[in-house]
Write a protein that holds these residues in place. Structure first.
Motif, PDB file in Angstrom:
ATOM      1  N   ASN A  22       0.846  -1.191   0.000  1.00  0.00           N
ATOM      2  CA  ASN A  22       0.000   0.000   0.000  1.00  0.00           C
ATOM      3  C   ASN A  22       0.883   1.244   0.000  1.00  0.00           C
ATOM      4  OD1 ASN A  22      -2.379  -1.559   0.216  1.00  0.00           O
ATOM      5  ND2 ASN A  22      -2.064  -1.740   2.433  1.00  0.00           N
ATOM      6  N   PRO A  23       0.353   2.366  -0.451  1.00  0.00           N
ATOM      7  CA  PRO A  23       1.143   3.608  -0.410  1.00  0.00           C
ATOM      8  C   PRO A  23       1.352   4.087   1.017  1.00  0.00           C
ATOM      9  CG  PRO A  23      -1.077   4.064  -1.173  1.00  0.00           C
ATOM     10  CD  PRO A  23      -0.956   2.571  -1.111  1.00  0.00           C
ATOM     11  N   VAL A  24       2.438   4.820   1.226  1.00  0.00           N
ATOM     12  CA  VAL A  24       2.807   5.356   2.531  1.00  0.00           C
ATOM     13  C   VAL A  24       2.845   6.873   2.411  1.00  0.00           C
ATOM     14  CG1 VAL A  24       4.541   5.384   4.363  1.00  0.00           C
ATOM     15  CG2 VAL A  24       4.147   3.296   3.037  1.00  0.00           C
ATOM     16  N   LYS A  35       3.162  11.082  -0.852  1.00  0.00           N
ATOM     17  CA  LYS A  35       2.681   9.700  -0.792  1.00  0.00           C
ATOM     18  C   LYS A  35       3.549   8.885  -1.746  1.00  0.00           C
ATOM     19  CE  LYS A  35      -1.724   8.933  -0.903  1.00  0.00           C
ATOM     20  NZ  LYS A  35      -3.112   8.770  -1.404  1.00  0.00           N
ATOM     21  N   ALA A  36       4.188   7.838  -1.245  1.00  0.00           N
ATOM     22  CA  ALA A  36       5.128   7.021  -2.020  1.00  0.00           C
ATOM     23  C   ALA A  36       4.577   5.615  -2.179  1.00  0.00           C
ATOM     24  CB  ALA A  36       6.493   6.987  -1.340  1.00  0.00           C
ATOM     25  N   ARG A  37       4.833   5.051  -3.359  1.00  0.00           N
ATOM     26  CA  ARG A  37       4.416   3.670  -3.624  1.00  0.00           C
ATOM     27  C   ARG A  37       5.354   3.076  -4.656  1.00  0.00           C
ATOM     28  NH1 ARG A  37      -1.697   1.458  -4.930  1.00  0.00           N
ATOM     29  NH2 ARG A  37      -1.189  -0.756  -4.817  1.00  0.00           N
ATOM     30  N   GLU A  38       5.702   1.813  -4.452  1.00  0.00           N
ATOM     31  CA  GLU A  38       6.556   1.069  -5.373  1.00  0.00           C
ATOM     32  C   GLU A  38       5.824  -0.192  -5.804  1.00  0.00           C
ATOM     33  OE1 GLU A  38      11.056  -0.851  -5.651  1.00  0.00           O
ATOM     34  OE2 GLU A  38      10.480   0.447  -3.978  1.00  0.00           O
ATOM     35  N   ARG A  39       5.637  -0.326  -7.108  1.00  0.00           N
ATOM     36  CA  ARG A  39       4.913  -1.473  -7.643  1.00  0.00           C
ATOM     37  C   ARG A  39       5.665  -1.989  -8.864  1.00  0.00           C
ATOM     38  NH1 ARG A  39      -1.104  -0.524  -9.659  1.00  0.00           N
ATOM     39  NH2 ARG A  39      -1.425  -0.225  -7.405  1.00  0.00           N
ATOM     40  N   GLY A  40       6.026  -3.250  -8.835  1.00  0.00           N
ATOM     41  CA  GLY A  40       6.732  -3.856  -9.968  1.00  0.00           C
ATOM     42  C   GLY A  40       8.080  -3.224 -10.228  1.00  0.00           C
ATOM     43  N   GLY A  41       8.772  -2.767  -9.196  1.00  0.00           N
ATOM     44  CA  GLY A  41      10.066  -2.140  -9.364  1.00  0.00           C
ATOM     45  C   GLY A  41      10.016  -0.697  -9.820  1.00  0.00           C
ATOM     46  N   LYS A  42       8.801  -0.122 -10.009  1.00  0.00           N
ATOM     47  CA  LYS A  42       8.655   1.259 -10.446  1.00  0.00           C
ATOM     48  C   LYS A  42       8.182   2.097  -9.264  1.00  0.00           C
ATOM     49  CE  LYS A  42       7.618   0.279 -15.295  1.00  0.00           C
ATOM     50  NZ  LYS A  42       6.659   0.518 -16.404  1.00  0.00           N
TER      51      LYS A  42
END
Length: 320
Positions: A22-24, A35-42
């Protein structure tokens, strides 16, 4: 907002996002939230400002660089927290290189001295110059880098320069056959009269007359304010008040080139003096007419002063 302190905070936020999926969200200084989020290395970030105002371009760039993005790009975005947010993503599409730097060479550019080094793997280079006043200039692959933290991170793993590929346009075979089949024709030299006509320039008399008329109008428009300033100088300086000085100034305004008149009107002295000079000159020009038009009773004669009684006379009356 301290730019150097954002890198560990953002890295911690991305680790929490990878662990939870989930985003932080965190709140930074000056009301800026991220707000930061990492999905699939992106990696993706959303920034907004609580209350009035929106994040600036410099703030978005700093947040993107400290999050590890090579070339951060941002666009307007609407999220649950704010309708005036920005989405920051990676804009770099090239290759990255874990550099293996070669020997450092001294570098001198003018009065600045420094050093230069080239990567033995990808050919990237960096320079560090120190000016005479201690100003440090950093470059990476020929581009200036403003923040030293980003420059130090790219020295470990940074963008590799794009390979130079020369594109050669292929000529179709049918075009080659057509060119080979056409006979070579030698150009004939034109007659000398035709050459004279071609070398003689064509003058548009109507355009020349129109340009001369426009120049005369502009000269008249520029010489008026300049003459007003000259007359204002004559009000306080006897040297400019002489008829010879005024005549020389008028002759110069009539014959001076237009670029010189434009430069004088745009100068700082004219811009500061003209706003109050034209009022003084206009008042001096109308002073005689105004005083001549006043009636005689407009300025009443002063009233005669009444003679006061002597002080000794009043004392004598009291004693009597």
């Amino acid at each position: 907002m301290q730019a150097e302190s954002l890198a560990p905070l953002l890295e911690e936020m991305f680790e929490q996002s990878r662990a939870s999926g989930n985003p932080v969200t965190r709140q930074l200084l000056k009301g800026l939230s991220v707000k930061a989020r990492e999905r699939g290395g992106k990696r993706m970030l959303i920034v907004w400002r609580a209350g009035k105002g929106i994040p600036g371009a410099t703030e978005c760039e700093i947040v993107g660089q400290d999050s590890g993005l090579i070339a951060p790009k941002f666009q307007t975005w609407q999220c649950r927290e704010s309708d005036q947010a920005f989405l920051i993503t990676e804009g770099w599409q090239g290759e990255l290189c874990t550099h293996a730097w070669g020997p450092t060479d001294p570098l001198v550019e003018g009065k600045a001295t420094g050093e230069r080094c080239v990567c033995t793997r990808c050919g990237a280079d960096w320079t560090r110059l120190t000016g005479p006043r201690g100003k440090v200039t950093l470059t990476y692959n020929g581009s200036s880098v403003k923040r030293e933290a980003v420059w130090n991170r790219w020295l470990v793993t940074g963008p590799a320069p794009a390979p130079h590929v020369e594109e050669v346009e292929e000529i179709p075979p049918e075009v080659l056959e057509e060119l080979a089949s056409q006979p070579v024709q030698t150009a004939q030299r034109p007659h000398w009269r035709d050459r004279q006509k071609a070398d003689k320039p064509v003058v548009d008399h109507v355009a020349v007359a129109r340009q001369q008329e426009l120049d005369a109008q502009e000269r008249q428009r520029l010489s008026g304010p300049l003459l007003v300033v000259s007359l204002w100088c004559a009000t306080w300086d006897p040297w400019f008040r002489r008829a010879v000085a005024i005549g020389i100034r008028r002759d110069y305004l009539k014959s001076a080139p237009l670029p010189e008149l434009r430069a004088e009107v745009r100068g700082g002295y004219h811009q500061r003096t003209y706003p109050h000079a034209w009022r003084v000159v206009l008042l001096l020009c109308r002073w005689k007419h105004v005083t001549r038009a006043l009636p005689e009773h407009a300025t009443p004669a002063p009233k005669p002063k009444r003679k006061s009684a002597p002080r000794n006379a009043s004392r004598k009356r009291k004693t009597a």
